[in-house]
Design an enzyme around this catalytic site. Structure first.
Site, PDB file in Angstrom:
ATOM      1  N   CYS A 336      31.164  36.031  50.331  1.00 40.09           N
ATOM      2  CA  CYS A 336      30.387  36.075  49.093  1.00 40.09           C
ATOM      3  C   CYS A 336      28.919  35.673  49.250  1.00 40.09           C
ATOM      4  O   CYS A 336      28.047  36.360  48.710  1.00 40.09           O
ATOM      5  CB  CYS A 336      31.063  35.302  47.968  1.00 40.09           C
ATOM      6  SG  CYS A 336      32.158  33.982  48.467  1.00 40.09           S
ATOM      7  N   ARG A 365      38.961  31.189  59.331  1.00 40.74           N
ATOM      8  CA  ARG A 365      39.260  29.937  58.636  1.00 40.74           C
ATOM      9  C   ARG A 365      40.170  29.100  59.512  1.00 40.74           C
ATOM     10  O   ARG A 365      41.147  29.620  60.064  1.00 40.74           O
ATOM     11  CB  ARG A 365      39.964  30.206  57.297  1.00 40.74           C
ATOM     12  CG  ARG A 365      39.100  30.976  56.338  1.00 40.74           C
ATOM     13  CD  ARG A 365      39.807  31.207  55.015  1.00 40.74           C
ATOM     14  NE  ARG A 365      39.046  32.153  54.231  1.00 40.74           N
ATOM     15  CZ  ARG A 365      39.410  32.614  53.038  1.00 40.74           C
ATOM     16  NH1 ARG A 365      40.542  32.183  52.494  1.00 40.74           N
ATOM     17  NH2 ARG A 365      38.660  33.466  52.391  1.00 40.74           N
ATOM     18  N   GLN A 383      38.907  40.985  55.453  1.00 42.33           N
ATOM     19  CA  GLN A 383      39.208  41.226  54.043  1.00 42.33           C
ATOM     20  C   GLN A 383      38.651  42.575  53.606  1.00 42.33           C
ATOM     21  O   GLN A 383      37.627  43.014  54.109  1.00 42.33           O
ATOM     22  CB  GLN A 383      38.554  40.153  53.170  1.00 42.33           C
ATOM     23  CG  GLN A 383      39.122  38.770  53.375  1.00 42.33           C
ATOM     24  CD  GLN A 383      38.434  37.769  52.474  1.00 42.33           C
ATOM     25  OE1 GLN A 383      37.216  37.786  52.334  1.00 42.33           O
ATOM     26  NE2 GLN A 383      39.208  36.892  51.871  1.00 42.33           N
ATOM     27  N   ASP A 385      36.903  43.167  51.054  1.00 43.75           N
ATOM     28  CA  ASP A 385      36.218  42.356  50.064  1.00 43.75           C
ATOM     29  C   ASP A 385      35.192  43.188  49.298  1.00 43.75           C
ATOM     30  O   ASP A 385      34.722  44.198  49.813  1.00 43.75           O
ATOM     31  CB  ASP A 385      35.501  41.211  50.785  1.00 43.75           C
ATOM     32  CG  ASP A 385      35.359  39.983  49.900  1.00 43.75           C
ATOM     33  OD1 ASP A 385      35.755  40.048  48.723  1.00 43.75           O
ATOM     34  OD2 ASP A 385      34.856  38.961  50.405  1.00 43.75           O
ATOM     35  N   HIS A 387      32.023  42.459  46.054  1.00 44.14           N
ATOM     36  CA  HIS A 387      31.431  41.623  45.009  1.00 44.14           C
ATOM     37  C   HIS A 387      30.711  42.516  44.035  1.00 44.14           C
ATOM     38  O   HIS A 387      29.886  43.326  44.435  1.00 44.14           O
ATOM     39  CB  HIS A 387      30.515  40.581  45.636  1.00 44.14           C
ATOM     40  CG  HIS A 387      31.253  39.665  46.552  1.00 44.14           C
ATOM     41  ND1 HIS A 387      31.391  39.925  47.897  1.00 44.14           N
ATOM     42  CD2 HIS A 387      31.964  38.535  46.300  1.00 44.14           C
ATOM     43  CE1 HIS A 387      32.143  38.982  48.446  1.00 44.14           C
ATOM     44  NE2 HIS A 387      32.517  38.129  47.505  1.00 44.14           N
ATOM     45  N   LYS A 467      40.769  33.775  37.058  1.00 47.20           N
ATOM     46  CA  LYS A 467      41.058  34.842  38.020  1.00 47.20           C
ATOM     47  C   LYS A 467      42.399  35.492  37.751  1.00 47.20           C
ATOM     48  O   LYS A 467      43.294  34.897  37.146  1.00 47.20           O
ATOM     49  CB  LYS A 467      41.008  34.302  39.447  1.00 47.20           C
ATOM     50  CG  LYS A 467      41.988  33.182  39.747  1.00 47.20           C
ATOM     51  CD  LYS A 467      41.807  32.690  41.190  1.00 47.20           C
ATOM     52  CE  LYS A 467      42.725  31.534  41.491  1.00 47.20           C
ATOM     53  NZ  LYS A 467      42.502  30.994  42.838  1.00 47.20           N
ATOM     54  N   HIS A 513      34.419  38.523  42.296  1.00 49.43           N
ATOM     55  CA  HIS A 513      34.929  38.603  43.656  1.00 49.43           C
ATOM     56  C   HIS A 513      36.245  39.356  43.552  1.00 49.43           C
ATOM     57  O   HIS A 513      37.086  38.990  42.736  1.00 49.43           O
ATOM     58  CB  HIS A 513      35.275  37.223  44.228  1.00 49.43           C
ATOM     59  CG  HIS A 513      34.184  36.216  44.173  1.00 49.43           C
ATOM     60  ND1 HIS A 513      33.640  35.669  45.310  1.00 49.43           N
ATOM     61  CD2 HIS A 513      33.547  35.637  43.134  1.00 49.43           C
ATOM     62  CE1 HIS A 513      32.720  34.782  44.962  1.00 49.43           C
ATOM     63  NE2 HIS A 513      32.644  34.735  43.658  1.00 49.43           N
TER      64      HIS A 513
END
Length: 642
Positions: A336, A365, A383, A385, A387, A467, A513
């Site tokens: 992000c 991670r 991911q 991902d 945004h 979320k 996100h």
RNA sequence: GCUGUUGUAGCUCAGUGGUAGAGCACUCCCUUGGUAAGGGAGAGGUCCAGGGUUCGAGUCCCUGCAACAGCACCA
């Protein structure tokens, strides 16, 4: 004069207080034998409970689904008695029934191992054969505490102390053994039957809190009869067969080794699968109005301090330093901040919103070692991902759009159903209540418009916003959270994102996100288990195996293979010196969806015999037709025209 | 991270303190065959790593690493 209404509507009257045992006997000897417990006005109670007023009574027999839960609960009690008989000094704590079985947590100096199981199971059988009646008694709170304290059962005493004042403290006795229990139970230990099995031991924290002492837990499974137990054990064996780690190894998809725990070595076939999924996702995102970006792996801690990750996420971050520089860099655990950095380049206009920035973001991670699990829970993953920078007014429309995309994608991967969890404001949060009201309202509206049913997950939202979580269930029945959509008012603030609004003023965008697969690694693990390695043609890393029967057909087989490759099909040519039976077997075990068999006959007639995985039918097709057919079938679902 | 279990050939696993085994896979030879295992031969080992006990350790003990199961974790 209680009047007892039975399920068939008939009513029986009794002179005074009456127990279930008496009522069942009054109805007939068959029921008297079969009744294990009863429901009085929909409340499940012991058969021996006295009924003093008019009530509707239903008897629970072994045939009822509810009996299963009681068998397991009672079996846990039997387990506890057996353990205390064999291991004096062991304290009992809690022992509930769970899906497929039960467990009991014990406080003991030496943890149990599976080596203890034969003795414990033998003792359990003894207790069950003895068939001591379960006897319920009610005790004043202080007496109950004193009772357990005197026995040295400090955990039970603590449990009672913490029970709400309104709760009646009940004890259950089976022979000489007594446990604190809410009940209800069946008539006696004999009702448990013999279809049980201790499964495994495990450590478990007292009251589920890792700051507390670790207890020794014994898991067991229990069923109504041996047949059910056998079926369950068979199901477990089947589930093990589709374990993605097993299949990954057998099909040669990937491996993990000591020097890189939590990271995946993708082999050619596994990477083919990965790329097929990735290419598919790219097309979906392109078509969905996203623009793909790529942001740096190594980023100075200064940025993580600004974004808040340094404070909230540092223990999960891999750090990197070099001798020559003072700087501390971190491998990105999330994408992000990078996306915001791109948004922040240049002056943004409201006309650009919603701006959807996608990233196939590689993240690292540091996960606790005990959390690692095959490719499903790893330390390095990618991911899908994105945004979305938008205005508050655009949240609902973007959510609807997202859910539509996500549904289509899950469907294409073979998941017809998924659950949605709605996590709303947590106790500690950023942003005013008014902002939260609007954010949650927008998400709720969007769910209504998108016809999404969700369960509420109260207080589980992120500190920066509510979320949605999208949960798939894998073949072994485990739930995996894959997709997510998070509304974020905080990060744009912290990283100073802004755009110029209609009126010329500067405004903060809202940031959504969102991910659909979550991580490719985890998602592909789920897909592997979903299909047990027998992928649909478009996903299969090897789509067709071309197998020859005689070496005279080699040239023709090579020609056919080349034509398949030219048509974009992943194909493996098998010219080995083996009988066709062996070839069929080998490729079938590798879960190749189509085997194209060519022998002398096919080569002469320019045909191929197609054989589908799982069937034994052959389909004889001319060369060109076979190519066209396979090419059509191998087309990814988003590219199909019909 | 915590508790327990496990670590032997590419895979699945035997192995009692005394010369490291099996099946499958692999390589080579024979076999050219019609839809889930053709036959024969051969090669293959730092018994997870490091310490210790012992005349002698794959085996017993300790430490570490990893995997597995569960717990906790999954922002």
């Amino acid at each position: 004069m209680p009047a007892i209404t039975l399920p068939d509507g008939s009513i029986r009257r009794f002179d005074g207080p009456v127990t279930g045992t008496t009522i069942a006997a009054d109805i007939g000897p068959g029921l008297a034998r079969a009744a294990l417990a009863m429901k009085v006005d929909e409340v499940l109670v012991d058969l021996s409970r006295e009924i003093t007023a008019d009530a509707a009574v239903t008897f629970v027999t072994r045939k009822d689904a509810m009996a299963l839960e009681m068998i397991r609960h009672d079996c846990a009690h039997v387990l506890a008695e057996a353990v205390q008989a064999l291991f004096p000094g062991t304290q009992v704590t809690i022992g509930p029934s769970i899906e497929n079985g039960f467990y009991y947590d014990f406080a003991t100096e030496v943890p149990f191992t599976t080596d203890d199981f034969p003795a414990i199971e033998a003792k359990m059988r003894e207790i069950i054969a003895r068939n001591a009646a379960f006897e319920r008694s009610v005790l004043p709170r202080e007496d109950a505490i004193a009772f357990f304290q005197d026995k040295g059962e400090t955990y039970k005493a603590e449990l009672i102390r913490d029970l709400p004042a309104s709760e009646t403290i009940t004890l259950y006795r089976q022979g000489d053994w007594i446990d604190l229990c809410r009940g209800p139970h069946m008539r006696g230990t004999g009702d448990v039957g013999t279809a049980f099995k201790l499964m495994r031991t495990a450590g478990a924290y007292w009251r589920g809190d890792h700051r507390n002492r670790m207890l020794s837990r014994i898991y067991g499974t229990a069923w109504r009869d041996q047949k059910e137990l056998d079926a369950h054990l068979h199901m477990l064996a089947e589930a093990e067969k589709r374990d993605h780690r097993r299949i990954g190894k057998d099909m040669g998809l990937f491996h993990i080794q000591e020097e890189a725990t939590g990271s995946v070595f993708w082999h050619p076939k596994g990477w083919k699968l990965y790329r097929t999924a990735e290419d598919y996702m790219r097309r979906r995102l392109d078509a969905g109005g996203y623009q793909e970006v790529k942001t740096p792996q190594l980023v100075d801690r200064v940025l993580w301090e600004k974004s808040g990750h340094w404070e909230k996420f540092r223990e999960h971050m891999f750090l990197a330093r070099v001798e020559e520089e003072e700087k501390t860099l971190a491998l990105k655990p999330m994408n992000c901040p990078g996306a915001v950095m791109i948004f922040n380049q240049g002056l943004r206009s409201y006309r650009e919103l919603p701006l959807r920035l996608a990233e196939m973001g590689q993240c690292h991670r540091y996960e606790p070692s005990g959390a690692l699990h095959g490719i499903m829970r790893v330390r390095a993953f990618q991911q899908d991902d994105a945004h979305i920078f938008c205005t508050e007014d655009q949240i609902a429309a973007e959510t609807v759009r997202f859910v539509e995309l996500l549904s289509a994608i899950y469907r294409d991967f073979g998941f017809a159903e998924f659950r949605v969890k709605f996590s709303d404001r947590p106790a500690t949060r950023a942003g005013t209540d008014a902002v939260w009201d609007r954010a949650e309202g927008a998400l709720r509206d969007a769910c209504a418009i998108a016809k999404v049913d969700y369960t509420l997950n109260p207080g589980e939202g992120a500190f920066y916003g509510p979320k949605l979580e999208f949960v798939l269930r894998d073949a072994i029945g485990r739930d995996w959270q894959c997709g997510t959509l998070q509304v974020d008012f905080v990060l744009p603030e912290r990283l100073d994102a802004e755009y110029v609004d209609v009126d010329g003023g500067r405004k903060r965008p809202v940031m959504l996100h969102r991910a659909i697969l979550g991580s490719f690694e985890r998602f592909l693990g789920i897909v592997i288990e979903q299909y047990a390695g027998r992928f649909p043609l478009w996903l299969s890393p090897v789509q067709v195996a071309v197998a020859t029967i005689v070496s005279d057909a080699d040239g023709y087989a090579q020609e056919f293979t080349a034509a398949l490759q030219a048509a974009g099909i992943s194909v493996k040519l098998d010219l080995t010196n083996q009988k066709i039976n062996a070839k069929i077997r080998e490729h079938s075990l590798q879960h190749v969806p189509v085997i194209a068999v060519v022998g002398r006959k096919e080569a002469e007639q320019r045909m191929v015999a197609l054989r589908r995985l799982g069937g034994d039918a052959q389909e004889l097709l001319p060369f060109a037709d076979a190519i066209a057919r396979l090419q059509a079938e191998a087309t990814a679902p988003d590219l199909r025209t019909a």
